[in-house]
Scaffold this motif. Structure first.
Motif, short mmCIF file in Angstrom:
data_model
loop_
_atom_site.label_atom_id
_atom_site.label_comp_id
_atom_site.label_asym_id
_atom_site.label_seq_id
_atom_site.Cartn_x
_atom_site.Cartn_y
_atom_site.Cartn_z
N GLY A 200 0.80 -1.22 0.00
CA GLY A 200 0.00 0.00 0.00
C GLY A 200 0.83 1.27 0.00
N TYR A 201 0.27 2.31 0.62
CA TYR A 201 0.92 3.62 0.62
C TYR A 201 2.31 3.56 1.25
CZ TYR A 201 1.91 8.48 1.83
OH TYR A 201 2.52 9.70 1.98
N GLU A 202 2.44 2.82 2.34
CA GLU A 202 3.74 2.73 3.02
C GLU A 202 4.78 2.04 2.14
OE1 GLU A 202 3.29 0.89 6.81
OE2 GLU A 202 2.16 2.58 7.67
N GLY A 203 4.36 0.99 1.43
CA GLY A 203 5.29 0.29 0.55
C GLY A 203 5.73 1.15 -0.62
N ILE A 204 4.78 1.88 -1.20
CA ILE A 204 5.10 2.77 -2.32
C ILE A 204 6.04 3.88 -1.87
CG2 ILE A 204 4.11 4.50 -3.88
CD1 ILE A 204 1.66 2.65 -4.12
N ASN A 208 9.86 4.75 -3.23
CA ASN A 208 10.22 6.08 -3.72
C ASN A 208 11.40 6.67 -2.93
OD1 ASN A 208 8.29 6.19 -5.76
ND2 ASN A 208 6.74 7.11 -4.44
N HIS A 209 11.37 6.54 -1.62
CA HIS A 209 12.45 7.08 -0.79
C HIS A 209 13.77 6.38 -1.06
CE1 HIS A 209 9.63 8.98 2.48
NE2 HIS A 209 9.64 9.65 1.34
N GLN A 210 13.70 5.07 -1.27
CA GLN A 210 14.93 4.32 -1.55
C GLN A 210 15.59 4.80 -2.84
OE1 GLN A 210 14.36 0.09 -1.81
NE2 GLN A 210 16.52 -0.34 -2.13
N LYS A 211 14.78 5.03 -3.87
CA LYS A 211 15.34 5.49 -5.14
C LYS A 211 15.88 6.91 -5.01
CE LYS A 211 15.62 3.57 -8.30
NZ LYS A 211 16.78 2.82 -8.84
N GLU A 212 15.18 7.76 -4.30
CA GLU A 212 15.65 9.13 -4.10
C GLU A 212 17.00 9.14 -3.39
OE1 GLU A 212 12.43 10.86 -1.96
OE2 GLU A 212 11.10 10.94 -3.70
N SER A 213 17.18 8.24 -2.44
CA SER A 213 18.45 8.15 -1.73
C SER A 213 19.57 7.71 -2.65
CB SER A 213 18.33 7.18 -0.54
OG SER A 213 17.38 7.64 0.39
N GLU A 214 19.26 6.78 -3.56
CA GLU A 214 20.27 6.31 -4.52
C GLU A 214 20.74 7.46 -5.41
OE1 GLU A 214 18.82 3.06 -6.82
OE2 GLU A 214 18.31 1.84 -5.07
N ILE A 215 19.80 8.28 -5.88
CA ILE A 215 20.16 9.40 -6.75
C ILE A 215 21.00 10.42 -5.98
CG2 ILE A 215 19.29 11.20 -8.29
CD1 ILE A 215 18.63 8.29 -9.13
N ALA A 216 20.62 10.67 -4.74
CA ALA A 216 21.35 11.64 -3.92
C ALA A 216 22.80 11.20 -3.70
CB ALA A 216 20.64 11.83 -2.59
N MET A 217 23.02 9.90 -3.55
CA MET A 217 24.37 9.39 -3.33
C MET A 217 25.26 9.56 -4.55
SD MET A 217 23.71 5.91 -1.09
CE MET A 217 25.46 5.53 -1.10
N LYS A 218 24.67 9.57 -5.75
CA LYS A 218 25.46 9.76 -6.96
C LYS A 218 26.03 11.17 -7.03
CE LYS A 218 22.89 6.36 -9.70
NZ LYS A 218 22.05 6.12 -10.90
N ASN A 219 25.20 12.15 -6.62
CA ASN A 219 25.65 13.54 -6.51
C ASN A 219 26.34 14.04 -7.78
OD1 ASN A 219 25.90 15.96 -5.11
ND2 ASN A 219 27.95 15.45 -4.35
#
Length: 270
Positions: A200-204, A208-219
């Motif tokens: 549900g909402y929590e899983g989605i 989303n947060h996991q992918k955002e963190s991956e992008i932030a780490m690339k910097n």
């Protein structure tokens, strides 16, 4: 000492004597090849059905890369991450099951999957256009808008795989084939009918947060100079309705459009 450690340090485990480095390379190559051979890979023909959701209607944010254009073959390639794909019975589903009847998609016919990683290929493109929103600024790029009657129009876009605070919107006009390549391990069953399978909402939100963190780490820093700042009429709704009206599947040109003065393509992946 483990076998892996012994090999990496150049010693034979049983006798403690140095071994040939060539043996180490061959051993590691065999292990790597064995692991790769177990990965099921699919190449789905989407020429007659474009079943990718780039709009994020499911709530999961889609990510794409800036396209790579092979000018010699007029081929458009774009990496995709976290895109929703409808497992249409006659298009995606059957093509995957013909390769691997035990694929995870076989849990239900009415299935939408999340492709964690995939590659979109559009062959024989006539032209392509980009609109990149980076730090609230619009940047455009055009290869030179030109097409003929019956040429088709593909839309793809989402958040930038490589750069923070960027969104990529792409338009490609083509008269060739369209393929989606993905691996079994990157398929996540997402929705069956009206029921989601990710919590549900929590899983989605977690995805989303996991992918955002991956992008932030690339910097990574976006090189704005790669864009030629040409905004073609393809972004104008009235133009789209006049030349490429809505229809089932891909939009199809009902009129020819002459090339612009800028006929040279600028390769984005230099």
């Amino acid at each position: 000492m483990s076998k892996k450690t012994a090999l990496s340090e150049g010693y034979c485990q049983s006798k403690g004597t140095p071994i040939n480095s060539k043996f180490i390379d061959e051993y590691e190559f065999k292990i790597k090849s064995k692991n790769q051979s177990n990965i099921m890979k699919y190449k789905i023909d989407l020429t007659n059905c474009y079943c990718i959701d780039f709009d994020g209607l499911s709530g999961i944010k889609s990510y794409v890369s800036l396209p790579i254009i092979e000018k010699e073959t007029s081929t458009f390639r774009m990496r995709l991450e976290n895109v929703s794909i409808t497992m249409d019975e006659d298009i995606c589903r059957n093509q995957i099951l013909s390769v691997n009847p035990k694929s995870i998609i076989n849990i239900d016919k009415d299935l939408i999957i999340l492709a964690k990683k995939a590659l979109l290929t559009i062959e024989n493109i006539c032209c392509y256009d980009l609109r990149v929103i980076h730090n609230d600024h619009n940047y455009y790029h055009s290869s030179g808008l030109k097409f003929n009657i019956k040429d088709r129009y593909a839309v793809c876009g989402g958040r930038d795989i490589e750069h923070l605070d960027s969104k990529i919107y792409s338009r490609a006009i083509f008269n060739g084939s369209v393929f989606l390549e993905l691996e079994e391990e990157n398929i996540l069953p997402f929705i069956i009918g009206c029921d989601d399978l990710v919590g549900g909402y929590e899983g989605i939100t977690k995805i989303n947060h996991q992918k955002e963190s991956e992008i932030a780490m690339k910097n990574k820093i976006l090189d704005i100079s790669r864009f030629n700042n040409i905004e073609s009429p393809i972004w104008d709704f009235d133009f789209l309705m006049e030349y490429l009206p809505s229809c089932d599947g891909y939009r199809e040109a009902i009129k020819n459009y002459p090339p612009t003065n800028n006929s040279s393509e600028i390769e984005l992946n230099k």
